[in-house]
Design a protein around this motif. Structure first.
Motif, PDB file in Angstrom:
ATOM      1  N   CYS A 133      -8.479   3.300   1.559  1.00  0.00           N
ATOM      2  CA  CYS A 133      -9.687   3.560   2.340  1.00  0.00           C
ATOM      3  C   CYS A 133     -10.420   2.232   2.455  1.00  0.00           C
ATOM      4  O   CYS A 133     -10.925   1.712   1.465  1.00  0.00           O
ATOM      5  CB  CYS A 133     -10.529   4.607   1.612  1.00  0.00           C
ATOM      6  SG  CYS A 133     -11.987   5.124   2.528  1.00  0.00           S
ATOM      7  N   SER A 134     -10.428   1.662   3.663  1.00  0.00           N
ATOM      8  CA  SER A 134     -10.872   0.271   3.811  1.00  0.00           C
ATOM      9  C   SER A 134     -12.104   0.113   4.687  1.00  0.00           C
ATOM     10  O   SER A 134     -12.255   0.764   5.711  1.00  0.00           O
ATOM     11  CB  SER A 134      -9.742  -0.573   4.413  1.00  0.00           C
ATOM     12  OG  SER A 134     -10.105  -1.941   4.428  1.00  0.00           O
ATOM     13  N   TYR A 135     -12.929  -0.833   4.283  1.00  0.00           N
ATOM     14  CA  TYR A 135     -13.938  -1.408   5.164  1.00  0.00           C
ATOM     15  C   TYR A 135     -13.202  -2.401   6.055  1.00  0.00           C
ATOM     16  O   TYR A 135     -12.265  -3.074   5.602  1.00  0.00           O
ATOM     17  CB  TYR A 135     -14.992  -2.167   4.358  1.00  0.00           C
ATOM     18  CG  TYR A 135     -15.900  -1.284   3.537  1.00  0.00           C
ATOM     19  CD1 TYR A 135     -15.398  -0.537   2.471  1.00  0.00           C
ATOM     20  CD2 TYR A 135     -17.261  -1.194   3.810  1.00  0.00           C
ATOM     21  CE1 TYR A 135     -16.230   0.285   1.723  1.00  0.00           C
ATOM     22  CE2 TYR A 135     -18.098  -0.372   3.063  1.00  0.00           C
ATOM     23  CZ  TYR A 135     -17.582   0.361   2.024  1.00  0.00           C
ATOM     24  OH  TYR A 135     -18.402   1.172   1.286  1.00  0.00           O
ATOM     25  N   ALA A 157      -6.746  -3.488  14.442  1.00  0.00           N
ATOM     26  CA  ALA A 157      -5.638  -4.210  13.804  1.00  0.00           C
ATOM     27  C   ALA A 157      -5.078  -3.427  12.629  1.00  0.00           C
ATOM     28  O   ALA A 157      -3.859  -3.262  12.489  1.00  0.00           O
ATOM     29  CB  ALA A 157      -6.105  -5.586  13.336  1.00  0.00           C
ATOM     30  N   LEU A 158      -5.955  -2.910  11.757  1.00  0.00           N
ATOM     31  CA  LEU A 158      -5.473  -2.190  10.575  1.00  0.00           C
ATOM     32  C   LEU A 158      -4.820  -0.866  10.968  1.00  0.00           C
ATOM     33  O   LEU A 158      -3.742  -0.515  10.461  1.00  0.00           O
ATOM     34  CB  LEU A 158      -6.629  -1.944   9.592  1.00  0.00           C
ATOM     35  CG  LEU A 158      -6.226  -1.248   8.290  1.00  0.00           C
ATOM     36  CD1 LEU A 158      -5.212  -2.067   7.499  1.00  0.00           C
ATOM     37  CD2 LEU A 158      -7.453  -0.965   7.424  1.00  0.00           C
ATOM     38  N   PHE A 159      -5.456  -0.133  11.867  1.00  0.00           N
ATOM     39  CA  PHE A 159      -4.891   1.162  12.270  1.00  0.00           C
ATOM     40  C   PHE A 159      -3.559   0.977  13.013  1.00  0.00           C
ATOM     41  O   PHE A 159      -2.621   1.758  12.825  1.00  0.00           O
ATOM     42  CB  PHE A 159      -5.879   1.930  13.139  1.00  0.00           C
ATOM     43  CG  PHE A 159      -6.937   2.685  12.361  1.00  0.00           C
ATOM     44  CD1 PHE A 159      -6.669   3.244  11.121  1.00  0.00           C
ATOM     45  CD2 PHE A 159      -8.215   2.861  12.895  1.00  0.00           C
ATOM     46  CE1 PHE A 159      -7.646   3.957  10.413  1.00  0.00           C
ATOM     47  CE2 PHE A 159      -9.185   3.577  12.212  1.00  0.00           C
ATOM     48  CZ  PHE A 159      -8.906   4.122  10.967  1.00  0.00           C
ATOM     49  N   THR A 160      -3.476  -0.034  13.849  1.00  0.00           N
ATOM     50  CA  THR A 160      -2.231  -0.272  14.595  1.00  0.00           C
ATOM     51  C   THR A 160      -1.084  -0.561  13.632  1.00  0.00           C
ATOM     52  O   THR A 160       0.013  -0.004  13.752  1.00  0.00           O
ATOM     53  CB  THR A 160      -2.419  -1.449  15.574  1.00  0.00           C
ATOM     54  OG1 THR A 160      -3.468  -1.105  16.484  1.00  0.00           O
ATOM     55  CG2 THR A 160      -1.151  -1.742  16.350  1.00  0.00           C
ATOM     56  N   ILE A 198      -7.487   5.259   5.847  1.00  0.00           N
ATOM     57  CA  ILE A 198      -8.829   5.619   6.271  1.00  0.00           C
ATOM     58  C   ILE A 198      -9.580   4.296   6.415  1.00  0.00           C
ATOM     59  O   ILE A 198      -9.505   3.440   5.532  1.00  0.00           O
ATOM     60  CB  ILE A 198      -9.550   6.497   5.214  1.00  0.00           C
ATOM     61  CG1 ILE A 198      -8.710   7.715   4.877  1.00  0.00           C
ATOM     62  CG2 ILE A 198     -10.934   6.910   5.699  1.00  0.00           C
ATOM     63  CD1 ILE A 198      -7.917   7.609   3.602  1.00  0.00           C
ATOM     64  N   ALA A 199     -10.302   4.115   7.511  1.00  0.00           N
ATOM     65  CA  ALA A 199     -10.993   2.835   7.697  1.00  0.00           C
ATOM     66  C   ALA A 199     -12.131   3.004   8.689  1.00  0.00           C
ATOM     67  O   ALA A 199     -12.182   3.987   9.441  1.00  0.00           O
ATOM     68  CB  ALA A 199     -10.017   1.771   8.201  1.00  0.00           C
ATOM     69  N   TYR A 223     -10.919   8.112  10.441  1.00  0.00           N
ATOM     70  CA  TYR A 223     -12.031   7.179  10.568  1.00  0.00           C
ATOM     71  C   TYR A 223     -13.097   7.471   9.510  1.00  0.00           C
ATOM     72  O   TYR A 223     -13.403   8.631   9.235  1.00  0.00           O
ATOM     73  CB  TYR A 223     -12.661   7.275  11.968  1.00  0.00           C
ATOM     74  CG  TYR A 223     -13.571   6.099  12.225  1.00  0.00           C
ATOM     75  CD1 TYR A 223     -13.048   4.873  12.637  1.00  0.00           C
ATOM     76  CD2 TYR A 223     -14.940   6.194  11.997  1.00  0.00           C
ATOM     77  CE1 TYR A 223     -13.865   3.773  12.818  1.00  0.00           C
ATOM     78  CE2 TYR A 223     -15.767   5.094  12.189  1.00  0.00           C
ATOM     79  CZ  TYR A 223     -15.227   3.888  12.592  1.00  0.00           C
ATOM     80  OH  TYR A 223     -16.030   2.785  12.763  1.00  0.00           O
ATOM     81  N   ALA A 224     -13.652   6.426   8.932  1.00  0.00           N
ATOM     82  CA  ALA A 224     -14.793   6.564   8.014  1.00  0.00           C
ATOM     83  C   ALA A 224     -15.981   5.801   8.593  1.00  0.00           C
ATOM     84  O   ALA A 224     -15.863   4.604   8.903  1.00  0.00           O
ATOM     85  CB  ALA A 224     -14.446   6.019   6.637  1.00  0.00           C
TER      86      ALA A 224
END
Ligand SMILES: [Zn+2]
Length: 431
Positions: A132-134, A144-147, A157-158, A197-198
């Motif tokens: 779970c990232s900021y 970028a992270l989700f892709t 989760i980000a 999404y967070a």
């Protein structure tokens, strides 16, 4: 017929919470098996039974390796990957000296993509399967992270980190743009494959009351989203929050007054809480995310796990990369044990492993999908070598039972102890 994979080894998972039920909450089979099909676990049980029942399955035999649910890291900042283990600062200095200059670079989508891939490689090699990232204030950092996670079939989760004050030029949005950008990203990614999404205000000092209200309104529109932020990490920070929000009863109230307190809220650190804050967090069922390597590295203080659990608070475990000093959830369990010792409670290895798997999954409200080995769960799995270095091997050799065999790896292990990592039923890393 869909392809079946049968993993054999020592299987270790949880039927209950060992903070409530003790070590008996764990289910261990010295010769167990986990059957994977279509990205999910479809059967568990004695390895020999599964071999007979599924003769067509491709068998991967890990011998006496421990097959466990993959680690769930409930609070990270993937953009801080390249500045992990930077020297000599406490929280506010840390942000200004290391974090903010690095986060500015994520304005470049190519740089964001490079670090996202590097981070997911590193975490897979450490046995972490969900995080779970900021991100940064730049929507491209979220894309970028989700892709990258989506291409790997990974559960992530980000959210876009929102800041509209007390941050440098180039790292500030506004109340309106934070709302608009977060909403657009949420609608683009939330629920796509294994992505969630967070909503992510960094913390009260870097948001105006107007921005917190805008994000609180967004959360009310999308109540199934998680909301992540920081709370009461260092005493200077708390004093700063009091000066910025003179009307607030306490730090938590800066979130509560703006619609940012709820059961799906994740509050990172939460070390120095006042009684009203603890009672309120317990009452709403919010989760505290303990980041022990960060708390010692940045000098924040000692989180009293046993006291918080006794008060009925839900607690998860996290690295807090890169304020945390390691990507390893093993090292993070060790630090939680050390802080437990300093606060008067020796956490049992069952409790430590539960925190890093099922416990953190529960704080993310995903315990029905990840965090344990059981039919129907997603096939996110780590395989632990209990003799990964000579130092660990010579201690484990003396072990009288499973926990005594596992504890040296918790205390001294790192990525060398991770023999394999499976993400959604696909081999993501192997040594
Ligand atoms: Zn953090």
């Amino acid at each position: 017929m869909p392809e079946q994979t049968l993993l054999l080894g020592q299987t270790l998972t949880f039927d209950a919470d060992p903070f409530a039920a003790g070590p008996a909450a764990a289910r261990h089979d010295g010769h167990g098996g986990v059957l994977i099909e279509g990205g999910h676990i479809t059967a568990t049980g004695p390895g020999s039974d599964l071999r007979r029942a599924y003769p067509g399955a491709q068998v991967v035999d890990y011998g006496d390796g421990v097959i466990t649910a993959g680690f769930v890291d409930a609070h990270v900042h993937y953009p801080q990957t390249a500045i992990i283990a930077s020297w000599g600062k406490r929280l506010i200095d840390w942000l200004n000296t290391y974090t903010f200059p690095e986060e500015t670079r994520f304005n470049d989508p190519a740089y964001a993509a490079r670090i996202a891939a590097r981070y997911l490689d590193l975490t897979a090699s450490h046995g972490t399967t969900t995080l779970c990232s900021y991100c940064t204030i730049h929507p491209a950092s979220v894309d970028a992270l989700f892709t990258e996670a989506r291409a790997r079939g990974q559960r992530v989760i980000a959210g876009k980190t929102c800041m509209d004050r007390n941050a440098p030029d180039g790292l500030r949005d506004s109340a309106q743009s934070a709302y608009d950008d977060s909403k657009a990203l949420l609608e683009k990614w939330h629920g796509v494959d294994r992505l969630s999404y967070a909503i992510t205000p960094r913390f009260s000092p870097t948001s105006t009351p107007g921005q917190l209200s805008a994000l609180g309104a967004l959360w009310a529109e999308y109540p199934d989203c998680l909301m992540q932020t920081h709370l009461s990490e260092q005493t200077d920070e708390i004093a700063w929050v009091k000066s910025l929000y003179p009307e607030a009863r306490d730090y938590l109230d800066t979130y509560e007054a703006h619609g940012l307190l709820g059961a799906r809220g994740l509050y990172g650190h939460a070390i120095h809480l006042e009684p009203r804050e603890r009672a309120r967090l317990a009452e709403v069922g919010a989760a505290l995310i303990h980041c022990p390597t960060s708390n010692t590295f940045i000098g924040s203080g000692l989180f009293d796990m046993a006291a918080r659990v006794a008060e009925g608070l839900r607690v998860g475990l996290a690295t807090d990369t890169g304020g945390g000093s390691n990507f390893s959830m093993l090292r993070t369990m060790a630090a939680a044990y050390e802080i437990g010792q300093l606060t008067g409670t020796a956490l049992h290895p069952a409790q430590l492993l539960w925190l890093a798997t099922a416990g953190s999954a529960a704080t993310l409200h995903m315990q029905d999908r990840i965090g344990t080995l059981a039919p129907g769960m997603e096939a996110d799995i780590a395989v632990i070598d209990l003799a990964s270095t000579p130092a660990i091997a010579q201690r484990a050799e003396r072990a009288g039972d499973l926990w005594e065999a596992l504890f040296p790896t918790i205390m001294m292990g790192d990525d060398r102890a991770i023999r394999a990592t499976w993400v959604g039923g696909t081999l993501a890393h192997q040594r």
